[in-house]
Design a protein around this motif. Structure first.
Motif, short mmCIF file in Angstrom:
data_model
loop_
_atom_site.label_atom_id
_atom_site.label_comp_id
_atom_site.label_asym_id
_atom_site.label_seq_id
_atom_site.Cartn_x
_atom_site.Cartn_y
_atom_site.Cartn_z
N ARG A 168 46.65 44.78 32.89
CA ARG A 168 46.47 43.94 34.08
C ARG A 168 47.76 43.27 34.54
NH1 ARG A 168 41.90 41.58 36.43
NH2 ARG A 168 40.64 42.55 34.79
N GLU A 169 48.60 42.83 33.62
CA GLU A 169 49.82 42.13 34.02
C GLU A 169 50.72 43.01 34.88
OE1 GLU A 169 51.15 39.01 33.81
OE2 GLU A 169 49.08 38.49 33.32
N ALA A 170 50.66 44.30 34.65
CA ALA A 170 51.54 45.21 35.38
C ALA A 170 51.18 45.32 36.85
CB ALA A 170 51.50 46.59 34.74
N VAL A 171 49.96 44.92 37.22
CA VAL A 171 49.54 45.02 38.62
C VAL A 171 49.22 43.65 39.21
CG1 VAL A 171 48.69 47.37 38.35
CG2 VAL A 171 47.12 45.46 37.98
N ARG A 172 49.64 42.59 38.55
CA ARG A 172 49.37 41.25 39.07
C ARG A 172 49.96 41.08 40.48
NH1 ARG A 172 47.71 36.57 37.05
NH2 ARG A 172 47.74 37.36 34.90
N GLU A 173 49.15 40.52 41.37
CA GLU A 173 49.49 40.31 42.78
C GLU A 173 49.65 41.63 43.55
OE1 GLU A 173 52.61 37.52 43.46
OE2 GLU A 173 51.74 36.02 42.11
N ALA A 174 49.29 42.73 42.91
CA ALA A 174 49.28 44.03 43.60
C ALA A 174 48.04 44.79 43.18
CB ALA A 174 50.54 44.81 43.29
N GLU A 175 46.93 44.05 43.02
CA GLU A 175 45.71 44.65 42.50
C GLU A 175 45.17 45.76 43.40
OE1 GLU A 175 46.23 41.40 42.78
OE2 GLU A 175 45.71 40.38 40.90
N GLY A 187 47.15 50.35 41.52
CA GLY A 187 46.59 49.00 41.44
C GLY A 187 45.63 48.84 40.28
N LEU A 188 44.69 47.90 40.42
CA LEU A 188 43.77 47.53 39.35
C LEU A 188 42.55 48.45 39.39
CD1 LEU A 188 43.07 45.59 37.05
CD2 LEU A 188 42.06 44.06 38.75
N THR A 189 42.70 49.64 38.83
CA THR A 189 41.59 50.59 38.80
C THR A 189 41.69 51.50 37.59
OG1 THR A 189 40.46 52.37 40.00
CG2 THR A 189 42.83 52.20 40.31
N GLU A 190 40.53 51.85 37.04
CA GLU A 190 40.46 52.75 35.89
C GLU A 190 39.97 54.13 36.26
OE1 GLU A 190 38.81 50.88 32.20
OE2 GLU A 190 38.26 49.29 33.60
N TYR A 191 39.52 54.33 37.47
CA TYR A 191 38.91 55.59 37.88
C TYR A 191 39.22 55.82 39.35
CZ TYR A 191 35.33 52.43 39.69
OH TYR A 191 34.67 51.41 40.36
N PRO A 192 39.24 57.06 39.82
CA PRO A 192 39.63 57.33 41.21
C PRO A 192 38.55 56.92 42.21
CG PRO A 192 39.00 59.36 40.12
CD PRO A 192 38.98 58.30 39.07
#
Length: 336
Positions: free
Chosen positions: A117-124, A170-175
């Motif tokens: 999650r930290e890798a996409v903070r403010e770019a979710e 962004g903040l997603t685990e699946y397409p």
């Protein structure tokens, strides 16, 4: 098997405040009419995984007072069946005509799944587009593929115009495409605009009339189902490998698999395979679920017998039962 799946519909910190439907405004004659924002067939080549959360508390409920959402989810998730489908290319389209208000096009795909999650903070939202429409309407499109955005700031777009492709940014685990609608800066649910708080019915659909039957609410759905030649994992289903390994008369095993979404606490599942003589050759039963599941995978299989496989039709049946009633079923057939 299950996984908690989440995404946020934010391109910029200015969008961080989530204001839910039912906060004192009503549907009116200036309501927008929306086309499908993704090039797919709902219920066949894409599925709605989550709706807008309409519960202002820390709990969550969708517009049917169901479980297809999570706390503070501010849009509709149109999910693709697998990464293989996403990699083949699925267009994202303008749901209505307007002007491009914001874009992002340089976020890498798969950052959240690799780094957290930290890798996409403010770019979710990942790569995305915001379109401004008349009468203070906006639509937002999230998790587009890196470099796929086709529009620039200030461009005019028409209803149905391609604006990018579904990705994994962004903040997603699946397409999937995360699609948000706002009116006067307030998040609204396109399935129930202006619905009264705590109501499980009512409100106005913002979808074009021809789309409404195709977008009817489904409590549960089967995302993937088929036959394969060996043990199945969620990863093999997601990357499309399981569906590509179709059994033949020489295969060492016949395995049937199903991945379902939207299952509820108390749902019981079973999957059975019968040979051409109607003998049960494999069966898997799952105890009633203890909690709601965003997704769940089940498989059953048998190794090749010493005399080889009987030639003919192998049939698999997947059933979900609740309170003694069948609420979901899928029949499969394999010819050897």
């Amino acid at each position: 098997m299950s996984s908690r799946m989440s995404c946020a519909g934010l391109l910029h910190r200015a969008f961080a405040a989530l204001v839910l439907v039912g906060a004192g405004f009503h549907a009116d004659a200036q309501s927008i009419q929306l086309a499908l924002p993704i090039a797919c067939e709902p219920g066949r080549t894409c599925y709605i995984q989550n709706y807008t959360d309409l519960d202002p508390s820390r709990s969550a409920r969708d517009y049917k007072c169901g479980t297809l959402t999570y706390d503070e989810h501010n849009g509709t998730d149109f999910r693709l069946p697998s990464l293989a489908v996403q990699k083949a290319g699925v267009e994202v389209r303008a749901a209505a005509g307007g002007s491009i208000l914001r874009i992002r096009n340089d976020a890498p795909d798969g950052t959240f799944t690799k780094l957290g999650r930290e890798a996409v903070r403010e770019a979710e939202c990942g790569n995305g587009v915001v379109i401004e429409h008349p009468e203070q309407w906006e639509t937002q499109y999230c998790h587009l593929a890196a470099g796929s955005v086709l529009v620039k700031l200030g461009d005019k777009v028409e209803l149905g115009q391609p604006i990018g492709r579904v990705g994994l940014s962004g903040l997603t685990e699946y397409p999937h495409l995360h699609f948000t609608v706002r009116h006067n800066g307030v998040v609204v649910d396109p399935f129930a605009y202006g619905v009264r708080p705590e109501s499980c019915q009512g409100g106005q659909s913002l979808w074009l009339t021809a789309l409404r039957s195709k977008l009817e609410y489904q409590e549960r759905a089967i995302l993937n189902a088929g036959f394969t030649t060996g043990p199945v994992t969620m990863e093999l289903i997601e990357d499309g490998s399981a569906e590509r390994q179709m059994p033949s008369a020489s295969s060492m095993a016949i395995v049937a698999f199903v991945r379902a979404i939207g299952l509820k606490a108390g749902d019981a599942q079973w999957l059975v395979i019968k040979d051409p003589l109607e003998n049960v050759i494999a069966e898997t039963r799952s105890a009633p679920l203890q909690a709601n599941k965003a997704q769940f995978m089940l498989f059953a299989g048998k190794k090749r017998p010493p005399g080889g496989w009987e030639r003919g039709s192998y049939k698999a049946t997947y059933v979900v039962e609740r309170d003694g009633q069948v609420v979901l079923r899928k029949d499969l057939e394999l010819m050897l």
